[in-house]
Design a protein around this motif. Structure first.
Motif, short mmCIF file in Angstrom:
data_model
loop_
_atom_site.label_atom_id
_atom_site.label_comp_id
_atom_site.label_asym_id
_atom_site.label_seq_id
_atom_site.Cartn_x
_atom_site.Cartn_y
_atom_site.Cartn_z
N PHE A 87 -3.87 -9.82 -58.39
CA PHE A 87 -5.18 -10.30 -57.97
C PHE A 87 -6.07 -10.60 -59.18
O PHE A 87 -6.12 -9.83 -60.13
CB PHE A 87 -5.83 -9.24 -57.09
CG PHE A 87 -7.26 -9.50 -56.74
CD1 PHE A 87 -8.29 -8.99 -57.51
CD2 PHE A 87 -7.57 -10.24 -55.62
CE1 PHE A 87 -9.61 -9.21 -57.18
CE2 PHE A 87 -8.89 -10.47 -55.28
CZ PHE A 87 -9.91 -9.96 -56.06
N TYR A 135 -4.69 -15.48 -57.40
CA TYR A 135 -3.74 -14.55 -58.02
C TYR A 135 -3.17 -15.21 -59.28
O TYR A 135 -3.09 -16.43 -59.39
CB TYR A 135 -2.59 -14.22 -57.06
CG TYR A 135 -2.93 -13.26 -55.96
CD1 TYR A 135 -3.60 -13.69 -54.82
CD2 TYR A 135 -2.58 -11.91 -56.04
CE1 TYR A 135 -3.90 -12.81 -53.79
CE2 TYR A 135 -2.88 -11.03 -55.02
CZ TYR A 135 -3.54 -11.49 -53.89
OH TYR A 135 -3.85 -10.61 -52.89
N PHE A 185 -2.50 -11.59 -40.57
CA PHE A 185 -2.19 -10.85 -41.78
C PHE A 185 -1.20 -11.56 -42.69
O PHE A 185 -0.76 -11.00 -43.66
CB PHE A 185 -1.61 -9.50 -41.38
CG PHE A 185 -2.46 -8.82 -40.35
CD1 PHE A 185 -2.00 -8.66 -39.07
CD2 PHE A 185 -3.72 -8.38 -40.67
CE1 PHE A 185 -2.79 -8.05 -38.11
CE2 PHE A 185 -4.52 -7.77 -39.71
CZ PHE A 185 -4.05 -7.59 -38.44
N GLN A 243 -11.89 -12.97 -55.97
CA GLN A 243 -12.06 -13.39 -54.59
C GLN A 243 -13.52 -13.71 -54.32
O GLN A 243 -14.40 -13.04 -54.87
CB GLN A 243 -11.59 -12.30 -53.63
CG GLN A 243 -11.62 -12.68 -52.16
CD GLN A 243 -11.15 -11.54 -51.27
OE1 GLN A 243 -11.89 -10.61 -50.96
NE2 GLN A 243 -9.89 -11.60 -50.87
N GLN A 288 -7.53 -10.92 -45.89
CA GLN A 288 -7.90 -11.25 -47.26
C GLN A 288 -7.80 -10.08 -48.23
O GLN A 288 -8.13 -10.22 -49.40
CB GLN A 288 -9.35 -11.75 -47.28
CG GLN A 288 -9.62 -12.86 -46.29
CD GLN A 288 -8.79 -14.08 -46.60
OE1 GLN A 288 -8.56 -14.43 -47.74
NE2 GLN A 288 -8.31 -14.73 -45.56
N ASP A 289 -7.36 -8.95 -47.75
CA ASP A 289 -7.33 -7.79 -48.63
C ASP A 289 -6.35 -7.98 -49.77
O ASP A 289 -5.29 -8.60 -49.60
CB ASP A 289 -6.98 -6.55 -47.82
CG ASP A 289 -7.38 -5.28 -48.54
OD1 ASP A 289 -6.54 -4.41 -48.73
OD2 ASP A 289 -8.56 -5.19 -48.93
N THR A 290 -6.67 -7.43 -50.93
CA THR A 290 -5.84 -7.59 -52.11
C THR A 290 -4.45 -7.04 -51.88
O THR A 290 -4.29 -5.92 -51.40
CB THR A 290 -6.48 -6.87 -53.31
OG1 THR A 290 -7.76 -7.43 -53.55
CG2 THR A 290 -5.61 -7.01 -54.55
N GLN A 291 -3.45 -7.83 -52.26
CA GLN A 291 -2.08 -7.37 -52.19
C GLN A 291 -1.63 -6.91 -53.58
O GLN A 291 -1.90 -7.57 -54.57
CB GLN A 291 -1.17 -8.49 -51.69
CG GLN A 291 -1.44 -8.88 -50.25
CD GLN A 291 -0.40 -9.81 -49.69
OE1 GLN A 291 0.73 -9.88 -50.15
NE2 GLN A 291 -0.78 -10.53 -48.65
N GLY A 306 -5.26 -6.06 -43.76
CA GLY A 306 -4.61 -7.37 -43.71
C GLY A 306 -5.55 -8.47 -44.13
O GLY A 306 -6.54 -8.22 -44.81
#
Lengths: 113, 111
Positions: free
Chosen positions: B46, B36, B97, B49, A99-102, A97
């Motif tokens: 993406f 993004y 999340f 970052q 900041q992880d890439t979606q 969850g």
């Protein structure tokens, strides 16, 4: 890997009808998300899930329901469709969850008349 | 609630460098900054970052000043295919999340 898949690609509903938007991912991701995007606007989070059996509301959950019985699938249910639900719906998944890439699916374009 | 502020739109010409700045005054200590890209009729993907200073990959560079209250996405030598919407995201207030996408910046690259 197919990544994130969504069906159908397009759908027209009449007011008051119901339907389920399907989303599946084959990356063994724990986290899955549903967004809607209205024309010319950004994405709004509808619901998300942090694992099988666990779901939570996002910014705009009213009029929608979700379930997560398996890691792979995260269907979005529309009950009593309304014109305000005309939008493009995107499903996404991520390994973790925060900041992880979606990773996003191709979207479902829904029109309610 | 959206935590970031970006220009609504930008125009550029092919071959130019494009810099899109995002303001995030309330960024939390543990938040990362993520960008993004979304092409018409596609889901976002993406790009890059970072947490601080500078990050570079094959697509873009991300510059983050020491106070982290803003960040700049830099696209070198853009082409027509870089026409898209670019979203800047930082962690949600809850630290959880949920990811909040704002309206993004519509970049239009002209020949």
């Amino acid at each position: 890997n197919a990544g994130v898949t969504q069906t159908p690609k397009f759908r027209i509903l009449k007011i008051g009808q119901s339907m389920t938007l399907q989303c599946a991912q084959d990356m063994n991701h724990n986290y899955m998300y549903w967004y809607r995007q209205d024309p010319g606007m950004g994405l709004k989070l509808i619901y998300y899930s942090v694992g099988a059996g666990i779901t939570d509301k996002g910014e705009v959950p009213n009029g929608y329901n979700v379930s997560r019985s398996t890691t792979e699938d995260f269907p979005l249910r529309l009950e009593l469709a309304a014109p305000s639900q005309t939008s493009v719906y995107f499903c996404a998944s991520s390994s973790a969850g925060g900041q992880d890439t979606q990773y996003f699916g191709p979207g479902t374009r829904l029109t309610v008349l | 609630l959206a935590k970031t502020t970006q220009p609504i739109s930008m125009d550029s010409y092919e071959g130019q460098e494009v810099n899109i700045t995002c303001s995030h005054n309330n960024i939390a200590t543990n938040d990362y900054i993520t960008w993004y890209q979304q092409f018409p009729s596609q889901g976002p993907r993406f790009i890059i970052q970072g947490y601080k200073t500078k990050v570079t990959n094959e697509v873009a560079s991300l510059f983050i000043p020491a106070d982290r209250k803003s960040s700049t996405l830099s696209l070198p030598r853009v082409s027509l295919s870089d026409t898209a919407v670019y979203y800047c995201l930082v962690g949600d207030e809850s630290g959880g999340f949920k990811t909040i996408f704002g309206a993004g910046t519509r970049l239009f690259v002209k020949a």
